[in-house]
Design an enzyme around this catalytic site. Sequence first.
Site: not given
Ligand code: R5P
Length: 304
Positions: A46, A194, A196, A226, A228, A230
Amino acid sequence: MRYLLGDKGVLVIGGSASTSLAESISRELGNCPFTLPFRKRFPDGELYVRIGGRFEGEDVVLVQSTRRDEEILELFLLEDAVREGGAKSLCLVLPYFGYSRQDRRFFPGEAVSARAMARRLEVDADMVITVDLHSPFNRDIFTKPMREVSGVPAIARLLRRRPVDVIVSPDKGAVERCQRMANLLHKPWLSLQKKRIDSEHVEISLPDDAMDLTGKHVAILDDVISTGGTIVESAQLLKKMGAENVIAACTHGLFLKDAFERIKGVASDILSTDTLENAAERGSVAPDIAAILKERLVVGHGSP
Ligand code: R5P
């Protein structure tokens, strides 16, 4: 110059996730008192926290990003310590507001984590300051006064030192941010499209009316990097379209797994703000956060 609210001073406390940003905020407030709490784990795991010094009757600014669960737990304990220690007011600075991506209920039975976190984190605070919320839905989830700082000026301070011809938004969600950057730097902007595929993969395409990118220095700007996926897909496409070089920039640099290395393979520079600790070149949001705090503070002449 030292900033005071009422008779007493302002104390900036840096949680373990945001120590350097908290120190920068205290510098922006004229080197007002700044402290890092003591933390330890009990034998059963803790967490224990203790804030040194006196803050009874003071206005406290508590800075902590909530990316990891343990950082959230630490924040709950710190808020309790501040309140129980008799602070006059508590301004909670959440540079990176974790758990904010689930901002709606898509299926029955799901928790809306952004709202759940906001309601619990704000309980002991009088005011919340955060930076680039993930979605506009999150602007209404706090019930206490909330101010959202933009990461654009901090990144603009870094981009001004580099040749940049075009600002690129990787998707529709980042267009407003990119338009703001383009206005600040007096440059044109372009939005990619984009789609997804899953949490790690995206498809990026150019709009039909895209400008000629041959030989251009391009900066892609997103709110968060996140995995990378995108940024890497976007940079590859922009280079295929003739861009001379690509800068990858974001407010919140999570850089999960090997994201940083993968981006390095396609981008000349990787920039983020200091809402999260990472290996990117970081522009500070401290002046922008301090500007909001100063609106509430009275300039005083006490010794720091
Ligand atoms: C999406 O809605 C966000 O604006 C970012 O484009 C996204 O979270 C980036 O994520 P990642 O690096 O995994 O592609």
